[in-house]
Design an enzyme around this catalytic site. Structure first.
Site, PDB file in Angstrom:
ATOM      1  N   GLN A 148      16.135 -28.807 -10.089  1.00 20.82           N
ATOM      2  CA  GLN A 148      15.937 -28.954 -11.433  1.00 20.82           C
ATOM      3  C   GLN A 148      17.333 -29.508 -12.019  1.00 20.82           C
ATOM      4  O   GLN A 148      17.205 -30.075 -13.198  1.00 20.82           O
ATOM      5  CB  GLN A 148      15.407 -27.642 -12.403  1.00 20.82           C
ATOM      6  CG  GLN A 148      14.149 -27.158 -12.065  1.00 20.82           C
ATOM      7  CD  GLN A 148      13.304 -27.955 -12.552  1.00 20.82           C
ATOM      8  OE1 GLN A 148      13.528 -28.512 -13.495  1.00 20.82           O
ATOM      9  NE2 GLN A 148      12.118 -27.878 -11.957  1.00 20.82           N
TER      10      GLN A 148
ATOM     11  N   ASN B  20      13.882 -23.271 -13.261  1.00 22.45           N
ATOM     12  CA  ASN B  20      12.906 -24.079 -13.360  1.00 22.45           C
ATOM     13  C   ASN B  20      11.893 -23.726 -14.446  1.00 22.45           C
ATOM     14  O   ASN B  20      11.414 -24.563 -15.182  1.00 22.45           O
ATOM     15  CB  ASN B  20      11.858 -24.413 -12.229  1.00 22.45           C
ATOM     16  CG  ASN B  20      11.605 -23.153 -11.485  1.00 22.45           C
ATOM     17  OD1 ASN B  20      12.583 -22.358 -11.018  1.00 22.45           O
ATOM     18  ND2 ASN B  20      10.352 -22.886 -11.179  1.00 22.45           N
TER      19      ASN B  20
ATOM     20  N   CYS C 189      -0.128 -19.082 -13.002  1.00 24.89           N
ATOM     21  CA  CYS C 189       0.308 -19.030 -11.434  1.00 24.89           C
ATOM     22  C   CYS C 189      -0.737 -19.860 -10.879  1.00 24.89           C
ATOM     23  O   CYS C 189      -1.885 -19.663 -11.029  1.00 24.89           O
ATOM     24  CB  CYS C 189       0.370 -17.721 -11.049  1.00 24.89           C
ATOM     25  SG  CYS C 189       1.018 -17.549  -9.344  1.00 24.89           S
TER      26      CYS C 189
ATOM     27  N   SER D 120      14.810 -32.791  -4.966  1.00 25.94           N
ATOM     28  CA  SER D 120      13.439 -33.389  -4.624  1.00 25.94           C
ATOM     29  C   SER D 120      13.235 -34.625  -5.674  1.00 25.94           C
ATOM     30  O   SER D 120      13.623 -34.429  -7.006  1.00 25.94           O
ATOM     31  CB  SER D 120      12.441 -32.034  -5.034  1.00 25.94           C
ATOM     32  OG  SER D 120      11.236 -32.747  -4.913  1.00 25.94           O
TER      33      SER D 120
ATOM     34  N   HIS E 105      10.487 -36.078  -6.951  1.00 29.97           N
ATOM     35  CA  HIS E 105       9.441 -36.063  -8.145  1.00 29.97           C
ATOM     36  C   HIS E 105       9.993 -35.419  -9.256  1.00 29.97           C
ATOM     37  O   HIS E 105       9.173 -35.240 -10.387  1.00 29.97           O
ATOM     38  CB  HIS E 105       8.046 -35.501  -7.532  1.00 29.97           C
ATOM     39  CG  HIS E 105       8.087 -33.988  -7.382  1.00 29.97           C
ATOM     40  ND1 HIS E 105       7.200 -33.045  -8.061  1.00 29.97           N
ATOM     41  CD2 HIS E 105       8.273 -33.273  -6.373  1.00 29.97           C
ATOM     42  CE1 HIS E 105       7.260 -32.026  -7.782  1.00 29.97           C
ATOM     43  NE2 HIS E 105       7.874 -31.782  -6.644  1.00 29.97           N
TER      44      HIS E 105
HETATM   45  C1  LIG Z   1       9.913 -28.074  -7.931  1.00 32.60           C
HETATM   46  C2  LIG Z   1      10.942 -27.006  -7.288  1.00 32.60           C
HETATM   47  C3  LIG Z   1      10.997 -26.786  -5.899  1.00 32.60           C
HETATM   48  C4  LIG Z   1       9.916 -27.398  -4.842  1.00 32.60           C
HETATM   49  O1  LIG Z   1      10.105 -28.789  -4.802  1.00 32.60           O
HETATM   50  P1  LIG Z   1       9.168 -29.484  -3.938  1.00 32.60           P
HETATM   51  O2  LIG Z   1       9.658 -31.210  -3.726  1.00 32.60           O
HETATM   52  O3  LIG Z   1       7.865 -29.485  -5.056  1.00 32.60           O
HETATM   53  O4  LIG Z   1       8.899 -28.741  -2.749  1.00 32.60           O
HETATM   54  C5  LIG Z   1      12.085 -26.022  -5.408  1.00 32.60           C
HETATM   55  N1  LIG Z   1      13.017 -25.536  -6.422  1.00 32.60           N
HETATM   56  C6  LIG Z   1      12.851 -25.680  -7.607  1.00 32.60           C
HETATM   57  C7  LIG Z   1      13.742 -25.157  -8.725  1.00 32.60           C
HETATM   58  C8  LIG Z   1      11.664 -26.382  -8.163  1.00 32.60           C
HETATM   59  O5  LIG Z   1      11.784 -26.846  -9.436  1.00 32.60           O
END
Ligand SMILES: *Cc1c(COP(=O)(O)O)cnc(C)c1O
Length: 397
Positions: free
Chosen positions: A181, A153, A326, A201, A203
């Site tokens: 990602q 990420n 952070c 995920s 979003h």
């Molecule tokens: C954003 C992200 C997460 C966490 O996902 P959420 O839906 O915000 O809990 C986990 N791993 C990676 C690589 C991410 O970029």
């Protein structure tokens, strides 16, 4: 340029029109509880299962292998917890991962260490890569799980997941990947990629926040993480977030349908940024140049602080992120940049620009014009830069 330029899509994305429209029917019209036996509930159940099939199809899975969760963090927690305890039941308490995973993975592993599991964190190389051979050599008779992210990420590196999955399959070790990602951004196929468990995920691909999914292969027992009702075949209690789930399914289908054109668009814009910003003296691109997410740029600029850079860019309408920023307000540089072997001083001066198909080339040109000015200004007031320029300390990049 008065408009805000949002280039922090790795943190979260705006919902697409498709995702917003897909959510609307569930707010008032189709409001039933999918567990209710009456017609209103059964209509909701029907839509829930349609969404499950859609999400499954987008990653080459079977609908029965998809469990809806609250997002990437929960999926990571449940996958790792399940595989660890499946292993422990057979006397296997060793887990392999990398040293630059998301905290949802690293903190879960830390917790398991406290419960008597042994964790091997493979060190990534200077570009943020590990090899399948490293994984193969780390696997022991008591290894219960290998968990390696699909794409990082922060620095955008795409890991050799298919090869790692092949090694795990041969050695009969469960393989989980945090593909948060990757899914919706680059092609992901759980069959071709030899994946046993996968986190995604909504979003991160223009769906709503607070909803995600866990893919768990048929033959792997998934352990219940959230106890309660019998939703999600008893593996994840709680009345389903139907609006979020159906919106996620629509967003993912949309992302997958337009994947190759979106990738080409992002790559073009990404390369404008990389080419333009690499002209800044004593700068460095972080992450592999080729095995890289189409929308990721991550650079370090010597002699400056990432936080100051972000604030000044924000004042110019550019919303970006820094590896050193952070949420806890900690002053430690990003564990990802340190894992790539960057010295602390350099890791502090990082900038991540993460794109989406709605960004424009015009925006990229504006960024390429503004960032060097801000870096130059910050260096002009930086005592560290003065020492570097006077030769009182050596340039590190
Ligand atoms: C954003 C992200 C997460 C966490 O996902 P959420 O839906 O915000 O809990 C986990 N791993 C990676 C690589 C991410 O970029």
């Amino acid at each position: 340029m008065a408009k805000t330029i949002y280039v922090d899509n790795a943190a979260t994305t705006a919902m697409s029109d498709v995702a917003v429209e897909a959510m609307k029917p569930y707010m008032k019209g189709i409001y039933g509880n999918p567990s209710s036996l009456h017609s209103v509930g059964q209509k909701a159940r029907e839509e829930l299962e349609k969404a499950r099939e859609a999400v499954a199809a987008c990653i080459g899975a079977n609908a029965r292998e998809i469990y809806f969760t609250s997002g990437g963090s929960e999926s990571d927690n449940q996958a790792i917890y399940s595989a660890a305890h499946n292993g422990a039941a057979k006397g296997k308490k060793h887990i392999i991962s990398t040293n630059f995973e998301h905290h949802a993975v690293l903190h879960t592993l830390k917790k398991l260490e406290g419960e008597g599991f042994e964790v091997t964190l493979l060190p990534v190389d200077k570009d943020g890569l590990i090899t399948a051979k490293q994984v193969e050599e780390a696997i022991r008779p008591d290894t219960a799980l290998v968990t390696v992210m699909y794409a990082n990420n922060e620095v955008g590196t795409i890991l050799p997941v298919r090869e790692i999955g092949a090694v795990c399959r041969e050695k009969k070790v469960t393989f989980h990947t945090d593909a948060v990602q990757a899914v919706g951004h680059i092609p992901v196929d759980v069959e071709a990629d030899n994946i046993d468990m996968l986190s995604l995920s909504a979003h991160k691909f223009h769906g709503p926040k607070g909803v995600g999914a866990l893919y768990c292969r048929r033959n792997i027992p998934l352990r219940t993480f959230i106890e309660g009702g019998a939703q999600e075949r008893g593996k994840r209690a709680g009345t389903e977030n139907l609006a979020g789930i159906c919106s996620m399914a629509a967003a993912l289908q949309d992302a997958v349908n337009h994947m190759y054109e979106n990738m080409a668009k992002e790559e073009l814009m990404r390369d404008i940024l990389i080419d333009g910003l690499s002209r800044i003296p004593h700068s460095k691109l972080n992450g592999d140049r080729v095995r890289r997410l189409p929308g990721n740029v991550n650079m370090c600029f010597e002699g400056i602080e990432g936080e100051s850079l972000l604030l000044l860019l924000d004042a110019k309408g550019i919303c970006a992120s820094s590896g050193s920023a952070c949420t806890s307000g900690s002053l430690d540089p990003s564990h990802v940049l340190l894992a790539l072997g960057l010295p602390h001083e350099v890791a502090h001066g990082s900038l991540r620009l993460s794109l989406c198909p709605d960004n424009t080339e015009e925006e990229m040109r504006y960024i390429v014009e503004q960032v060097p000015k801000v870096v130059e200004y910050l260096r002009s007031i930086s005592p560290v830069w003065e020492e570097l320029e006077k030769g009182e300390r050596p340039h590190l990049i």
